[in-house]
Design an enzyme around this catalytic site. Structure first.
Site, PDB file in Angstrom:
ATOM      1  CG  HIS A 153      38.556 -26.800  10.383  1.00 61.88           C
ATOM      2  ND1 HIS A 153      39.242 -25.609  10.272  1.00 61.88           N
ATOM      3  CD2 HIS A 153      37.731 -26.650  11.458  1.00 61.88           C
ATOM      4  CE1 HIS A 153      38.850 -24.783  11.236  1.00 61.88           C
ATOM      5  NE2 HIS A 153      37.931 -25.387  11.976  1.00 61.88           N
ATOM      6  CD  GLU A 154      34.679 -29.040  11.737  1.00 65.50           C
ATOM      7  OE1 GLU A 154      34.522 -28.074  10.983  1.00 65.50           O
ATOM      8  OE2 GLU A 154      34.826 -28.887  12.983  1.00 65.50           O
TER       9      GLU A 154
END
Ligand SMILES: CC(C)(C)[C@H](NC(=O)Nc1cc(F)cc(F)c1)C(=O)N(CC(=O)NO)CC1CCCC1
Ligand SMILES: [Zn+2]
Length: 184
Positions: A153-154
């Site tokens: 996600h990051e």
């Protein structure tokens, strides 16, 4: 210290940028990355989160605080409040990943997205990451399950990808064939 007002919200254009590799790990870069980690630590401390109105976060990428830098922080505690995953990564790269996909059964959210966007976000179940740490030393991380989801996600944020870009428009709640839900 970073607080909620410092977190850039969709649709700020920096969230759609492919951010720049860090050429020089200077003191400013290190202190910014440490502030990002501190936000996560503070946000998971009930008292501090309450006092400063922080949304409990487990990961943060530099563009989310307006920085055009390829770096991210992940901080996840276990149920006893002990730091289980604690990373500050500079110029992270995915070296390999599983074919098998995984997803959080409840879908994802984002510190930079104030509204809920329902739907499953499919990600690789296992990934191997190479990055530099704050001293510029190479680190290699093998992640699976929830940690793998958070890191991916990051990493997406560093390429201007938002979690909802990955929700299937026609069948948002339908797991893909062979995908396994994250086990907590
Ligand atoms: C968007 C938000 C809901 C704040 C999400 N929080 C989160 O996952 N908290 C959490 C989860 C647990 F399993 C246990 C716990 F103690 C707290 C989060 O920080 N992010 C990070 C983010 O937006 N980074 O850019 C979103 C998550 C969705 C999937 C991975 C990260
Ligand atoms: Zn996010």
């Amino acid at each position: 210290m970073l607080t909620t007002k410092d977190i850039v919200r969709d649709p700020d254009p920096i969230l759609r940028k492919k951010v720049a590799e860090i050429e020089k790990i200077d003191d400013e870069t290190v202190s910014q990355l440490k502030e990002m980690r501190e936000y996560l630590v503070n946000s998971q401390n009930e008292e501090t989160a309450e006092k400063y109105g922080l949304r409990p976060g487990v990961g943060l990428a530099a563009p989310q605080i307006g920085l055009d830098k390829r770096m991210l922080a992940v901080y996840m505690e276990d149920e006893d409040g002990v730091a289980e995953h604690d990373y500050m990564l500079i110029n992270p790269k995915v070296k390999s990943h599983s074919v098998t996909e995984t997803y959080l059964p409840g879908g994802e959210g984002c510190l930079s997205v104030d509204e809920d966007v329902p739907g499953l976000v499919h990600r690789y179940q296992r990934i191997k990451i190479k990055a530099l740490d704050t001293e510029g030393k190479p680190v290699e991380i093998k992640a699976k399950g929830h940690l793998a989801v958070v890191i991916q996600h990051e990493l997406d944020h560093l390429d201007g990808i938002m979690f909802y870009d990955r929700i299937d428009e026609d069948m948002p709640m339908e797991p893909k064939i062979g995908a396994r839900p994250v086990e907590f």
